[in-house]
Design a protein around this motif. Structure first.
Motif, PDB file in Angstrom:
ATOM      1  N   ILE A 363     105.788  64.216  61.789  1.00 44.70           N
ATOM      2  CA  ILE A 363     104.618  63.772  62.567  1.00 44.70           C
ATOM      3  C   ILE A 363     104.984  63.563  64.042  1.00 44.70           C
ATOM      4  N   ARG A 370     100.578  65.787  61.065  1.00 42.30           N
ATOM      5  CA  ARG A 370      99.941  64.883  60.106  1.00 42.30           C
ATOM      6  C   ARG A 370      98.942  65.650  59.239  1.00 42.30           C
ATOM      7  N   LEU A 411     100.607  59.432  54.960  1.00 42.19           N
ATOM      8  CA  LEU A 411     100.314  60.360  56.057  1.00 42.19           C
ATOM      9  C   LEU A 411      99.011  60.000  56.763  1.00 42.19           C
TER      10      LEU A 411
END
Ligand SMILES: [Zn+2]
Length: 413
Positions: A363, A370, A411
Motif C-alpha cells: 500500500i 489498496r 486492507l
C-alpha cells in the motif's frame, strides 16, 4: 517401569494426543462453516461459489480424517510391534558398516512413506481437485512427479544424513555444533539456490516476455531499489488452475516467478500489487528473520540431540537392544512432537503478523495498491475456493497467512 518403557509410553501418548487434538481442531473448523458470514463474504463469492467452497472444504476434511486414522494406526503398530527394530535387524544381518546401515534404514523409510502417501495424493488430485475443476495433472505427469520427487529426496537427503551420521560417529562431544553448522549451511544453500536448481526439473521456466507486465514489474522493482536477477513465467497450468507467485533467493540472486495461471487471471496492476507485497517481505527483513529463526530452532534440536542421542534407551524404546544413530534419532523426533507443535504455532503467528506488514508495504509503495491488492485477493480466493470461515484454533495451528476476510478488512482500514 524401565526408562525405555517410560520413553515408549511417552512416544505413544504424544502420538495419540497429536492425533486426537488434530481431529478435534479439524472438526471445529468443519463445524464453523455454519457460523453466519460477514457481508464482505457476499462480495467474494456468489451463492453457488460459496456452496461449492463449503463442499470443497468438506471433501478435504474427509480425506484428512481418513489419512490421519490410517497413518496413526500404522505408526503405532510400527512402534508397539517393533517394526523399526525388525527393519534394523534385517539390514544389520546383511551389512556391517554402521553408516551404511543408517543410510539404508532411512532410505527404506523414505521409500515406504512416499509409496504410502501415493494413494492419498492420487485421490486428492484425480478425484477431489478434478471434481472441483482445479486439476490439470495427467496420470503420466503424476507418476513422473512421484518418481522425480522420490529420486531427489534420496539423492539429496541421504548424503546429507550420511554426513551427519559420520559427524556423530567421529565427534561425539561436538556433534551438536558441527551437525548444526552442516544443516545450516545446507539450508542456506537451498534458500539461495534451491529454486533455481530443483524447480526446472518439474516445470518449464521462461523469462517473462517483454511487454506491459514485464515493464511494470521492472519499473516497480527499480523504484524500490530491489535488484532482480530473474523474472520468470512458470507453466503451472499443466498441473492445476490455482494461481500463485513466488520469490526466492537472497542478496544478489533474487528471483520472481509468476504462475502462468496468475498472469492469465490478474490485471497488470493487481500483479504488481501482489509482487509489491512480496518485495515487502524482503524490505521488512521477514525473509531473513524467518530464516534466522528456523536456524535457531535447528540449534535447539541439535543441542537436545547432543545431550540425549547417546542414551541407548532411545533405541530400546523402539524395541532394539543394539543402540543405533537412526533408531535413536527416530525416537528422538517422536518425543520432540510437543516442542515442534509449539514451534509451529510460534512460526505461524510470526508469519501471519508479517503478512499484514507486507500488505502495508504494498500500500505504501505502489499507487492504488489498496484497491488492486483487494481485488487480487478476491480473485485468488475464488480461484482456490478458500474457506471464508476458518475456526480461530485451526487458523492458529495451520495458517501461515491470515484468513482472507481478515486480510480484506485490514486492507479496507
Ligand atoms: Zn506474504
Amino acid at each position: 517401569m524401565t526408562t525405555a518403557e517410560l520413553l515408549l509410553l511417552g512416544i505413544v501418548t504424544f502420538i495419540l494426543i497429536d492425533f486426537a487434538a488434530g481431529r478435534v481442531i479439524d472438526y471445529l473448523n468443519e463445524s464453523n462453516k455454519d457460523k453466519p458470514l460477514s457481508p464482505v463474504a457476499a462480495e467474494i463469492y456468489n451463492p453457488d461459489e460459496y456452496a461449492k467452497s463449503l463442499e470443497y472444504g468438506t471433501a478435504k476434511y474427509k480425506v484428512e480424517m481418513l489419512t490421519s486414522v490410517i497413518s496413526t494406526v500404522v505408526m503405532l503398530s510400527a512402534i508397539v510391534l517393533g517394526w523399526f527394530a525388525w527393519l534394523d535387524e534385517v539390514i544389520r544381518d546383511r551389512f556391517s558398516n554402521e553408516l551404511l546401515i543408517t543410510v539404508i534404514f532411512i532410505g527404506v523409510l523414505i521409500i515406504v512413506s512416499m509409496l504410502g502417501s501415493l494413494p492419498v495424493g492420487y485421490y486428492s488430485t484425480f478425484v477431489i481437485e478434478e471434481k472441483f475443476g482445479f486439476n490439470k495433472t495427467t496420470k503420466k505427469l503424476f507418476v513422473a512427479d512421484a518418481i522425480k520427487g522420490l529420486v531427489l529426496s534420496l539423492a539429496v537427503g541421504l548424503p546429507l544424513l550420511a554426513l551427519i551420521a559420520l559427524v556423530y560417529q567421529e565427534l561425539q562431544s561436538s556433534f551438536w555444533l558441527v551437525g548444526w553448522l552442516l544443516v545450516s549451511a545446507f539450508s542456506l544453500f537451498m534458500f539461495v539456490f534451491g529454486t533455481r536448481i530443483f524447480l526446472p526439473m518439474f516445470n518449464k521456466l521462461k523469462p517473462l516476455p517483454e511487454g506491459e507486465l514485464r515493464s511494470a514489474v521492472e519499473e516497480y522493482c527499480k523504484s524500490q531499489g530491489f535488484p532482480l536477477s530473474k523474472l520468470w513465467e512458470m507453466d503451472a497450468s499443466k498441473r492445476s488452475t490455482k494461481l500463485n507467485a513466488f520469490f526466492s533467493g537472497m542478496g544478489k540472486v533474487k528471483i520472481i516467478g509468476l504462475y502462468d495461471t496468475l498472469i492469465a487471471k490478474l490485471t497488470t496492476q493487481e500483479t504488481v500489487a501482489v509482487l509489491a507485497h512480496e518485495v515487502g517481505h524482503y524490505k521488512r527483513k521477514h525473509v531473513y528473520t524467518m530464516f534466522a529463526f528456523s536456524n535457531v530452532q535447528t540449534l535447539v534440536i541439535f543441542g537436545l540431540m547432543g545431550w540425549l542421542l547417546s542414551n541407548p534407551n532411545l533405541s530400546k524404546a523402539l524395541g532394539s537392544d543394539t543402540p543405533s544413530f537412526h533408531l535413536s534419532i527416530l525416537a528422538f523426533f517422536m518425543l520432540f512432537t510437543p516442542v515442534s507443535t509449539v514451534l509451529g504455532l510460534i512460526n505461524n503467528s510470526f508469519s501471519r503478523h508479517n503478512e499484514y506488514q507486507a500488505d502495508q508495504y504494498s500500500i505504501d509503495t505502489y499507487p492504488g495498491a489498496r484497491e488492486h491488492m483487494y481485488s487480487a485477493l478476491k480473485k485468488l480466493s475464488v480461484e482456490s475456493l478458500s474457506n471464508l470461515n476458518p475456526h480461530p484454533v485451526y487458523v492458529a495451528v495451520h495458517y501461515s497467512h491470515p484468513p482472507i476476510l481478515d486480510r480484506l478488512a485490514n486492507l479496507k482500514k
